[in-house]
Enzyme design. Structure first.
Site, PDB file in Angstrom:
ATOM      1  N   TYR A  46       5.055 -13.410   8.959  1.00 15.88           N
ATOM      2  CA  TYR A  46       3.652 -12.989   9.033  1.00 15.88           C
ATOM      3  C   TYR A  46       3.440 -12.244  10.338  1.00 15.88           C
ATOM      4  CZ  TYR A  46       0.107 -13.980   5.589  1.00 15.88           C
ATOM      5  OH  TYR A  46      -0.718 -13.899   4.503  1.00 15.88           O
ATOM      6  N   GLU A  51       0.106 -10.379  11.241  1.00 15.55           N
ATOM      7  CA  GLU A  51      -1.220  -9.719  11.269  1.00 15.55           C
ATOM      8  C   GLU A  51      -1.470  -9.131  12.649  1.00 15.55           C
ATOM      9  OE1 GLU A  51      -4.187 -12.491  10.049  1.00 15.55           O
ATOM     10  OE2 GLU A  51      -3.571 -12.410   7.949  1.00 15.55           O
ATOM     11  N   ASP A  86      -3.874  14.375   1.009  1.00 14.72           N
ATOM     12  CA  ASP A  86      -3.076  13.288   0.423  1.00 14.72           C
ATOM     13  C   ASP A  86      -1.741  13.896  -0.015  1.00 14.72           C
ATOM     14  OD1 ASP A  86      -1.868  11.444  -1.224  1.00 14.72           O
ATOM     15  OD2 ASP A  86      -3.709  10.816  -2.215  1.00 14.72           O
ATOM     16  N   THR A 109       2.322   8.254   0.233  1.00 15.20           N
ATOM     17  CA  THR A 109       3.165   7.126  -0.170  1.00 15.20           C
ATOM     18  C   THR A 109       4.506   7.370   0.503  1.00 15.20           C
ATOM     19  OG1 THR A 109       3.880   8.334  -2.130  1.00 15.20           O
ATOM     20  CG2 THR A 109       2.065   6.795  -2.423  1.00 15.20           C
ATOM     21  N   LYS A 111       7.982   8.408  -2.892  1.00 16.24           N
ATOM     22  CA  LYS A 111       8.169   9.520  -3.846  1.00 16.24           C
ATOM     23  C   LYS A 111       9.238  10.454  -3.273  1.00 16.24           C
ATOM     24  CE  LYS A 111       3.811   8.784  -6.050  1.00 16.24           C
ATOM     25  NZ  LYS A 111       2.566   8.349  -5.484  1.00 16.24           N
ATOM     26  N   ARG A 114       8.504   1.327  -1.627  1.00 18.98           N
ATOM     27  CA  ARG A 114       7.135   1.501  -2.110  1.00 18.98           C
ATOM     28  C   ARG A 114       6.171   1.154  -0.984  1.00 18.98           C
ATOM     29  NH1 ARG A 114       7.924   2.299  -7.006  1.00 18.98           N
ATOM     30  NH2 ARG A 114       5.755   2.820  -7.246  1.00 18.98           N
TER      31      ARG A 114
HETATM   32  N1  PLP Z   1      -2.207   9.695  -4.006  1.00 15.79           N
HETATM   33  C1  PLP Z   1      -1.509  10.438  -4.867  1.00 15.79           C
HETATM   34  C2  PLP Z   1      -1.658  11.934  -4.829  1.00 15.79           C
HETATM   35  C3  PLP Z   1      -0.647   9.835  -5.790  1.00 15.79           C
HETATM   36  O1  PLP Z   1       0.019  10.571  -6.671  1.00 15.79           O
HETATM   37  C4  PLP Z   1      -0.539   8.422  -5.773  1.00 15.79           C
HETATM   38  C5  PLP Z   1       0.345   7.707  -6.717  1.00 15.79           C
HETATM   39  O2  PLP Z   1       0.754   8.111  -7.716  1.00 15.79           O
HETATM   40  C6  PLP Z   1      -1.306   7.694  -4.874  1.00 15.79           C
HETATM   41  C7  PLP Z   1      -2.130   8.361  -3.989  1.00 15.79           C
HETATM   42  C8  PLP Z   1      -1.340   6.198  -4.878  1.00 15.79           C
HETATM   43  O3  PLP Z   1      -0.165   5.594  -4.516  1.00 15.79           O
HETATM   44  P1  PLP Z   1       0.130   4.071  -4.900  1.00 15.79           P
HETATM   45  O4  PLP Z   1       0.561   4.069  -6.314  1.00 15.79           O
HETATM   46  O5  PLP Z   1       1.190   3.677  -3.926  1.00 15.79           O
HETATM   47  O6  PLP Z   1      -1.133   3.299  -4.690  1.00 15.79           O
END
Ligand code: PLP
Length: 410
Positions: A49, A51, A195, A221, A224, A230
């Site tokens: 843990y 935090e 994003d 993320t 990918k 993950r």
């Molecule tokens: N943002 C985009 C553009 C995504 O394609 C994804 C997932 O597919 C996410 C955010 C969210 O990621 P997670 O599945 O880890 O929550």
């Protein structure tokens, strides 16, 4: 041993290993991690843990965890040339949530790409927390070109005056011009979030422009194209450090997943190598080749092609929908996912398209010549959808072919 204690789970794991080995995975949001990443994500760091943040924990015994998190933060900043990184978000969705909570109040307006054009659930879709809490307006791709029309985005931004503009996508196969988004956001004094969940690896490889210097916040993320465990990641300028960090914990999360943070650090180190850059180049080469081979066989690709690791096939002129295509392809051992096409007349549970991507098969060592074979099998399968004998035959070939490529690469 797991097989004796819990045969149910053990058997499912064996089957999953067999499936990953004997099939061709074309899901663009998935990848196959290196042996080192796999090892550390399964390590005893999971027992801890922690935090808080390095040097400021709510728990004792965090000496080694602090080393891990500090290294992960330093590597993330170096990789992306960012002033600050938070490596604790459990997922891309939580990274987005932390950014929203740090700058928005319920009811505030956000402008994002609509889901059929490639937007993500967390970009203001009604069934998601983002759509429940915020007042979202959307931009779409252009109906003709299926590309982002920046003049149109600007027009909507000026009319709607959102507090936050989001760019970044789950299925857009073209370059995203962060500079143009930044100009629009500046004009209306809105925050800009990029994003980069899908394209983080391509950005590190200099194969896609970076949003650094243009976006106020960058979320991603790590699993990918980045090819880590993950998880999620937030990058921002120093001025937002306190706000973001306190929003992740105590704002929306408790204890960080230390084993995952350690694996993120290892993945970041891998991403600094020449080998990683070569890998990203090959992802794109494979994607372009697979796309061209399918076009040669008469498939319509949304926007007419791809500049990145994915593309979407419009199946309407083939008389089948995305769900059907996904299921029939899975039957022969090709794993894809159904996907909306821009302005899709069908609902998300059925869709008119499938999304195809090359990060996984590139991690397994496949190159352009393998793409020809894969395109041929996709075409043969969809053409012979009613012929069980032919489908069985294709399945056998794919099984033999796929099993030659490692699922535990270096
Ligand atoms: N943002 C985009 C553009 C995504 O394609 C994804 C997932 O597919 C996410 C955010 C969210 O990621 P997670 O599945 O880890 O929550």
């Amino acid at each position: 041993m797991l097989n004796k204690f819990d045969p149910e789970i053990y058997k499912a794991l064996r089957k999953e290993i067999e499936k990953q080995k004997n099939t061709i995975n074309l899901i663009p949001s998935e990848n196959i991690v290196s042996k080192n990443v796999l090892k550390i994500v399964g390590s005893i760091f999971t027992n801890k843990y922690a935090e808080g943040y390095p040097g400021k924990r709510y728990y004792g015994g965090c000496k080694f965890v602090d080393i891990v998190e500090k290294v992960a933060i330093e590597r993330a900043c170096k990789l992306f040339n960012s002033e600050h990184a938070n490596v604790q978000p459990h997922s891309g969705s939580q990274a987005n949530m932390a950014v929203y909570f740090s700058i928005l109040k319920p009811g505030d307006k956000i402008l994002a790409m609509d889901i059929s054009s490639g937007g993500h659930l967390t970009h203001g879709v009604k069934v998601n927390f983002s759509g429940m809490l915020y007042n979202t307006c959307f931009y779409s791709v252009d109906k003709e070109t299926e590309l982002i029309n920046y003049d149109k985005v600007r027009e909507i931004a000026l009319k709607e005056n959102p507090k936050l503009i989001i760019c970044g996508s789950s299925s857009y196969s073209r370059i995203i011009e962060f500079e143009k988004f930044s100009q629009i956001a500046k004009e209306i004094n809105a925050y800009l979030l990029a994003d980069i969940a899908h394209i983080a690896g391509l950005i590190i490889g200099n194969l896609h422009p970076t949003p650094i210097g243009y976006a106020d916040f960058i979320t991603s993320t790590t699993h990918k194209t980045l090819r880590g465990p993950r998880g999620g990641l937030i990058l921002c300028k120093k001025e937002f450090k306190e706000r973001i960090d306190s929003l992740v914990i105590p704002g929306i999360q408790g204890g960080p997943l230390v084993h995952v943070i350690a694996a993120k650090a290892v993945a970041f180190k891998e991403a600094m190598t020449k080998k990683f850059k070569k890998y990203q180049i090959q992802i794109i080469k494979n994607c372009k080749k697979l796309c061209e081979e399918l076009q040669k066989r008469g498939y319509r690709i949304v926007s007419g092609g791809t500049d990145n690791h994915l593309f979407v096939i419009d199946l309407r002129d083939k008389g089948i929908n995305g769900l059907f295509a996904q299921e029939i392809l899975e039957k022969v051992g090709i794993i894809t996912n159904k996907n909306l096409i821009p302005f899709d007349p069908l609902p998300p549970s059925i869709t008119s398209g499938i999304r195809i991507g090359t990060p996984c098969i590139t991690s397994r060592g496949m190159k352009e010549k393998e793409m020809e074979k894969i395109a041929e099998w996709i075409d043969e399968t969809l053409k012979n959808k009613g012929n069980e004998k032919i489908l069985k035959d294709i399945k056998k070939k794919i099984r033999r072919f796929a099993s030659e490529y490692p699922i535990y690469p270096e």
